[in-house]
Design an enzyme around this catalytic site. Structure first.
Site, PDB file in Angstrom:
ATOM      1  N   ILE A 140       0.830  -1.210   0.000  1.00  0.00           N
ATOM      2  CA  ILE A 140       0.000   0.000   0.000  1.00  0.00           C
ATOM      3  C   ILE A 140       0.859   1.253   0.000  1.00  0.00           C
ATOM      4  O   ILE A 140       0.512   2.266  -0.622  1.00  0.00           O
ATOM      5  CB  ILE A 140      -0.946  -0.026   1.219  1.00  0.00           C
ATOM      6  CG1 ILE A 140      -1.845  -1.269   1.164  1.00  0.00           C
ATOM      7  CG2 ILE A 140      -1.793   1.230   1.272  1.00  0.00           C
ATOM      8  CD1 ILE A 140      -2.721  -1.459   2.384  1.00  0.00           C
ATOM      9  N   ASP A 197      16.082   2.919   9.531  1.00  0.00           N
ATOM     10  CA  ASP A 197      15.752   1.553   9.919  1.00  0.00           C
ATOM     11  C   ASP A 197      14.814   1.609  11.122  1.00  0.00           C
ATOM     12  O   ASP A 197      15.229   1.980  12.223  1.00  0.00           O
ATOM     13  CB  ASP A 197      17.031   0.779  10.258  1.00  0.00           C
ATOM     14  CG  ASP A 197      16.761  -0.703  10.490  1.00  0.00           C
ATOM     15  OD1 ASP A 197      15.580  -1.116  10.370  1.00  0.00           O
ATOM     16  OD2 ASP A 197      17.715  -1.443  10.778  1.00  0.00           O
ATOM     17  N   LYS A 215      -1.140  -2.290  16.817  1.00  0.00           N
ATOM     18  CA  LYS A 215      -2.061  -1.401  16.109  1.00  0.00           C
ATOM     19  C   LYS A 215      -2.937  -0.616  17.084  1.00  0.00           C
ATOM     20  O   LYS A 215      -3.221   0.570  16.871  1.00  0.00           O
ATOM     21  CB  LYS A 215      -2.936  -2.214  15.150  1.00  0.00           C
ATOM     22  CG  LYS A 215      -2.188  -2.729  13.931  1.00  0.00           C
ATOM     23  CD  LYS A 215      -1.600  -1.576  13.126  1.00  0.00           C
ATOM     24  CE  LYS A 215      -0.872  -2.038  11.882  1.00  0.00           C
ATOM     25  NZ  LYS A 215      -0.303  -0.910  11.104  1.00  0.00           N
ATOM     26  N   THR A 272      -1.019  -7.558  -0.284  1.00  0.00           N
ATOM     27  CA  THR A 272       0.302  -6.983  -0.069  1.00  0.00           C
ATOM     28  C   THR A 272       1.291  -8.085   0.303  1.00  0.00           C
ATOM     29  O   THR A 272       0.876  -9.208   0.647  1.00  0.00           O
ATOM     30  CB  THR A 272       0.244  -5.942   1.051  1.00  0.00           C
ATOM     31  OG1 THR A 272      -0.187  -6.595   2.266  1.00  0.00           O
ATOM     32  CG2 THR A 272      -0.743  -4.832   0.716  1.00  0.00           C
TER      33      THR A 272
END
Length: 464
Positions: free
Chosen positions: A66, A116, A229, A268
Site C-alpha cells: 500500500i 531503519d 495497532k 500486499t
C-alpha cells in the site's frame, strides 16, 4: 443485428449453437455474482483531488504494498516524496526503484533516506538531521505505512536492541519518529496544511488492553500485531492533543491534523506472508487458490484510496484531528479505550522510559565498540609502523650486504688485474743484464751481456 437475431429466434426457434437457457442463466448468474463481489470487495475509489505540487511528504514503507501505491499516486500529482527505507540510498535495488518511480510519474522530486525502523538510533539520526536545519525544512505530510508481522505459528523475534520486532516497527519507531519531529511540525506556517496519516487495521479490536502486560508464554503473532495497532491508534489520538496544546508564537491555531485510516485487507507482501505462514507449502497453496485472494482482497492501489482521501480531502483541515476513516468515509472506533486519556498517558510514559533505557544501553555499547575499534586501529597502526621499520631495516641491511658484495667483487677484480699486470711485467723482463766490471768478458766497446742474477730483487735493466 439484435433485431435480426430476435427475428430469427421468433420464426426459426432457439438456435442450436447457443447453450441451453438454463445453462446460460446459471453462467450469467455466476459471472454477475463474481463481478458484484469483486466490485464490493475492491472498495470505494477516492473522490477527493488536490494539487500536491511543492508539498513535501515523508512516507515509510513506500517501496512495497500500500505504501508503494500511495507514493506513486502522490508523486504523480507532483509532490516531493521522501522515502524512508532501511536500505541506504546507494543500494542497487533502491536506486533502480527510485529511478523507475521518477520515470513512471514524470516527477524527479523523489528521494530516499535511510531510516531503519528496527533501530531507534537510526530513527533518531534521521529525525535529528531533519530538525537541525535553519530555517526549518518544509514538511506537509507524514504517511506511516511501514509495518511488519510474524507469520502465524512463528516464534517471538527481537531486534538487536532487545525489543520485540512487531512492537518496535509498528508502534515504538513511529512514536519515536513523531516525537522528535514534533518541533518541525509545530514550526510550519499557519497556512500550511500539515497532516500525519496513520494507517491501522481492524485487528486492533481483538487486542488485549494496553495496561495489561502480556507474558512471554501468552505471546502470539496475532496478539502482538493487534496490540501494536491498538497502541498506535491510542498514541495517534494523544499526539493530536499534544499538537493542539501547543501555543504558536503568532497566537494562531494549530492546523496540523492526525488522520487514522483503515485501508482494509489487500494483496500486499505482508498479507501474503501472513496467509502462507512464511512457508513454501503455504506459498504453493496461495498460488493454487490465488483466485480467491484476488476475489476477496483489494489490490494495493484500491487499498491506498482511503490514504489518498486522508491526504487530499480539503475539508479535513476544518475538522478536529484524530478521526478514523475507512472506505473514504469517517467511521467510529470500535473500542472506547482508544480515547482513554489515562491509558494514553501510561502508554506515553512507558514508551519514553523504554526508549530512554534502550538508547542508553545502545550508547554504552556503541561507545565500547568505538573504543575497541580505536584500540584495534591503534594496534594496527603500531603494527604497521613496526612492519615499516622492520622493512626499512631489512632494506638497509640488504643494501649494505649488496654494497659489501659489490665492493668485494670490485676488490677481487682489482686483485686479479694487479696479478695479471705483475705476471706480464715479469714476462716482459729481459732475460739478460748488461754488466761491467771484473766479470765482464772482453768484447767490443768493453761491454758484456751476462744472465741476471735470480732472486736478488734488483732491477733487471742494463747497468753500466
Amino acid at each position: 443485428m439484435p433485431l435480426a437475431f430476435l427475428t430469427s429466434l421468433y420464426f426459426e426457434g432457439y438456435p442450436r449453437w447457443l447453450p441451453e437457457p438454463w445453462r446460460l442463466l446459471k453462467a450469467t448468474t455466476a459471472i454477475s455474482t463474481i463481478a458484484l463481489t469483486k466490485w464490493y470487495t475492491s472498495g470505494r475509489p477516492n473522490p477527493a483531488e488536490r494539487n500536491m505540487h511543492g508539498r513535501v511528504v515523508l512516507i515509510t514503507g513506500g517501496t512495497s504494498g500500500i505504501g508503494a501505491a500511495t507514493a506513486y499516486e502522490l508523486a504523480q500529482r507532483g509532490a516531493q516524496v521522501v522515502l524512508l527505507t532501511r536500505l541506504p540510498p546507494t543500494d542497487a535495488f533502491l536506486a533502480e526503484y527510485v529511478d523507475d518511480l521518477r520515470a513512471r510519474t514524470g516527477n524527479h522530486m523523489v528521494y530516499a533516506e535511510q531510516v531503519d525502523l528496527a533501530d531507534l538510533h537510526s530513527v533518531r539520526q534521521f529525525a535529528t538531521r531533519w530538525i537541525d536545519n535553519a530555517p526549518p525544512r518544509r514538511l506537509d505530510m507524514i504517511v506511516l505505512c511501514a509495518a511488519t508481522m510474524v507469520p502465524p505459528g512463528g516464534k517471538r523475534v527481537e531486534t538487536e536492541e532487545g525489543v520485540e520486532v512487531t512492537w518496535m516497527v509498528n508502534f515504538l519507531a513511529n512514536f519515536h519518529l513523531l516525537g522528535i519531529l514534533s518541533p518541525a511540525i509545530r514550526a510550519q506556517p499557519f497556512d500550511r496544511d500539515v497532516r500525519i496519516v496513520v494507517p491501522t487495521c481492524s485487528s486492533y479490536i481483538a487486542s488485549p488492553r494496553l495496561d495489561v502486560e502480556i507474558q512471554e508464554k501468552e505471546w502470539t503473532p496475532q496478539t502482538a500485531y493487534a496490540r501494536s495497532k491498538l497502541a498506535l491508534m491510542v498514541f495517534a489520538k494523544a499526539y493530536q492533543k499534544h499538537l493542539d496544546a501547543y501555543k504558536r508564537p503568532d497566537q494562531l491555531p494549530m492546523t496540523a491534523r492526525v488522520v487514522l485510516v483503515d485501508p482494509g485487507l489487500a494483496r500486499t507482501p505482508g498479507m501474503r506472508r501472513w496467509l502462507t505462514r512464511g512457508s513454501l507449502w503455504g506459498l504453493l497453496v496461495y498460488v493454487v487458490l490465488y483466485f480467491f485472494a484476488w476475489l476477496f482482497l483489494k489490490s494495493p492501489t484500491m487499498a491506498a484510496q482511503s490514504l489518498l482521501f486522508a491526504a487530499m480531502e480539503s475539508s479535513l483541515v476544518r475538522l478536529p484531528g484524530g478521526r478514523l476513516f475507512k472506505e473514504c468515509m469517517e467511521v467510529d472506533c470500535a473500542r472506547k479505550d482508544v480515547d482513554d486519556e489515562e491509558v494514553a498517558k501510561k502508554l506515553w510514559e512507558a514508551s519514553d522510559k523504554l526508549i530512554e533505557r534502550v538508547e542508553k544501553q545502545q550508547a554504552v555499547k556503541r561507545a565500547r565498540a568505538k573504543k575497541e575499534q580505536e584500540k584495534s586501529e591503534e594496534e594496527a597502526k603500531k603494527a604497521a609502523q613496526v612492519d615499516e621499520i622492520e622493512s626499512l631495516v631489512g632494506a638497509i641491511t640488504r643494501g649494505k650486504a649488496k654494497a659489501a658484495k659489490e665492493t668485494q667483487k670490485k676488490n677481487g677484480k682489482r686483485g686479479k688485474a694487479a696479478g695479471s699486470s705483475t705476471n706480464s711485467y715479469k714476462l716482459r723482463r729481459p732475460p739478460f743484464s748488461i754488466l761491467s766490471g771484473p766479470h765482464a768478458s772482453p768484447v767490443a766497446h768493453g761491454y758484456v751481456y751476462q744472465d741476471a742474477p735470480r732472486g736478488d730483487g734488483k732491477s733487471a735493466g742494463p747497468r753500466l
